[in-house]
Design an enzyme around this catalytic site. Structure first.
Site, mmCIF file in Angstrom:
data_model
loop_
_atom_site.group_PDB
_atom_site.id
_atom_site.type_symbol
_atom_site.label_atom_id
_atom_site.label_comp_id
_atom_site.label_asym_id
_atom_site.label_seq_id
_atom_site.Cartn_x
_atom_site.Cartn_y
_atom_site.Cartn_z
ATOM 1 N N GLU A 183 7.319 14.641 5.932
ATOM 2 C CA GLU A 183 8.248 13.664 6.518
ATOM 3 C C GLU A 183 9.530 13.506 5.708
ATOM 4 O OE1 GLU A 183 8.170 9.650 6.497
ATOM 5 O OE2 GLU A 183 7.820 9.526 4.362
ATOM 6 N N ASN A 184 9.548 14.026 4.473
ATOM 7 C CA ASN A 184 10.754 13.973 3.635
ATOM 8 C C ASN A 184 11.345 15.358 3.392
ATOM 9 O OD1 ASN A 184 8.786 11.667 1.883
ATOM 10 N ND2 ASN A 184 10.615 11.045 2.987
ATOM 11 N N ASN A 205 6.782 7.430 8.079
ATOM 12 C CA ASN A 205 7.736 6.469 8.621
ATOM 13 C C ASN A 205 9.105 7.075 8.925
ATOM 14 O OD1 ASN A 205 7.503 6.436 5.624
ATOM 15 N ND2 ASN A 205 9.371 5.197 5.761
ATOM 16 N N HIS A 206 9.413 8.256 8.331
ATOM 17 C CA HIS A 206 10.695 8.919 8.616
ATOM 18 C C HIS A 206 10.560 10.020 9.668
ATOM 19 C CE1 HIS A 206 12.737 6.733 5.538
ATOM 20 N NE2 HIS A 206 12.016 7.242 4.553
ATOM 21 N N HIS A 230 -0.494 7.024 5.663
ATOM 22 C CA HIS A 230 0.834 6.993 5.057
ATOM 23 C C HIS A 230 1.221 5.527 4.851
ATOM 24 C CE1 HIS A 230 4.489 9.302 4.149
ATOM 25 N NE2 HIS A 230 5.170 8.277 4.624
ATOM 26 N N HIS A 267 2.825 8.846 0.858
ATOM 27 C CA HIS A 267 4.014 7.995 0.959
ATOM 28 C C HIS A 267 4.604 7.551 -0.368
ATOM 29 C CE1 HIS A 267 7.006 5.217 2.482
ATOM 30 N NE2 HIS A 267 6.473 4.234 1.794
ATOM 31 N N HIS A 294 4.582 8.948 -3.304
ATOM 32 C CA HIS A 294 5.064 10.097 -4.082
ATOM 33 C C HIS A 294 4.521 10.130 -5.511
ATOM 34 C CE1 HIS A 294 8.862 10.911 -1.394
ATOM 35 N NE2 HIS A 294 7.767 10.614 -0.696
#
Length: 258
Positions: free
Chosen positions: A40-41, A68-69, A150, A175, A177
């Protein structure tokens, strides 16, 4: 059966680390039967593009989960219907895409589920507890169920695990990291609060250090600059015992620093 779960991939350095990791594994005796990766990142820190989606698949990733992204790059709407290896959070509001998918691995039906936690995460999601209860009847026929939860709060992750551990075979937190050192098998389900990230080692969770400090101290709004130092790799291996009806046997953290 060995399943590799790769932590949140952050930017270009994170993607390179996935390539290097899978190349190293493919040239070793430690073969993976399924590779799951949270991405997602992966597109400059927020979201994913069709090019990066295909890039990760070309490296050897079999399943891509999000967070969430998920919709931060509007391009995702152009390819999400055809992205049959992409799993988005089941409980994300106005969901476009699949919140769980089945994969055939060594003749077993493996279900990969993606879910968002609610604590300290803004207003992206519907209630994950109600969503999970709604979802479980849909995946009851799976031989192995793996959840990417997440979420920000470590307590929420453990609470969610305790509620649903009997319905799952592996719970992998993403999430934050930052990898946690609490991998374990509890009541027949593998658990880790957070698998960590793949991204720049000299960074603040993948982001440029100076920019992060300025934002924290002064509230300065910036573009979100990804740090570009050599990457760290965080992942975990889930081992399922083929001699015992593919029950979870071990969970092991993987960390490679530059």
């Amino acid at each position: 059966m060995n399943i590799l779960f790769i932590g949140d991939v952050v930017g270009k350095s994170g993607r390179k680390s996935v390539c290097d990791l899978l190349s190293r594994i493919n040239n070793s005796k430690y073969k993976m039967d399924l590779v799951i990766c949270n991405a997602e990142n992966s597109a400059h820190g927020k979201g994913i593009t069709s090019k990066i989606y295909q890039e990760l698949l070309d490296y050897g990733v079999d399943v891509i989960t999000m967070g969430n992204h998920t919709y931060s790059k509007r391009e995702i709407y152009d390819f999400i219907d055809d992205a049959d290896k992409l799993v988005v959070p089941y409980n994300i509001k106005d969901r476009k895409g699949e919140g769980y998918r089945f994969f055939n691995v060594k003749g077993k039906k493996v279900c990969v589920i993606n879910m968002l936690g609610k604590d300290l995460m803004g207003d992206y999601m519907n209630n994950p507890y109600e969503a999970m209860k709604e979802l479980l009847p849909k995946v009851k026929d799976a031989d192995i169920k793996i959840l990417d939860f997440h979420a920000e709060s470590t307590a929420e992750k453990r609470i969610f695990f305790e509620i649903f551990k009997k319905d799952l075979d592996a719970f992998v937190g993403t999430h934050t990291h930052i990898p946690s050192a609490d991998e374990d098998i509890i009541d027949g389900c593998a658990y880790i609060t957070d698998v960590g990230m793949c991204g720049s080692y000299k960074s603040i969770i993948g982001r440029d250090i100076d920019e992060s400090i300025n934002m924290y101290i002064t509230g300065e709004k910036t573009h979100y600059t990804i740090a570009e130092s050599d990457p760290i790799v965080n992942a975990c291996v889930l081992h399922f015992d083929e001699d015992n009806n593919f029950k979870i046997k071990a969970i092991r953290r993987v960390q490679i620093r530059p």
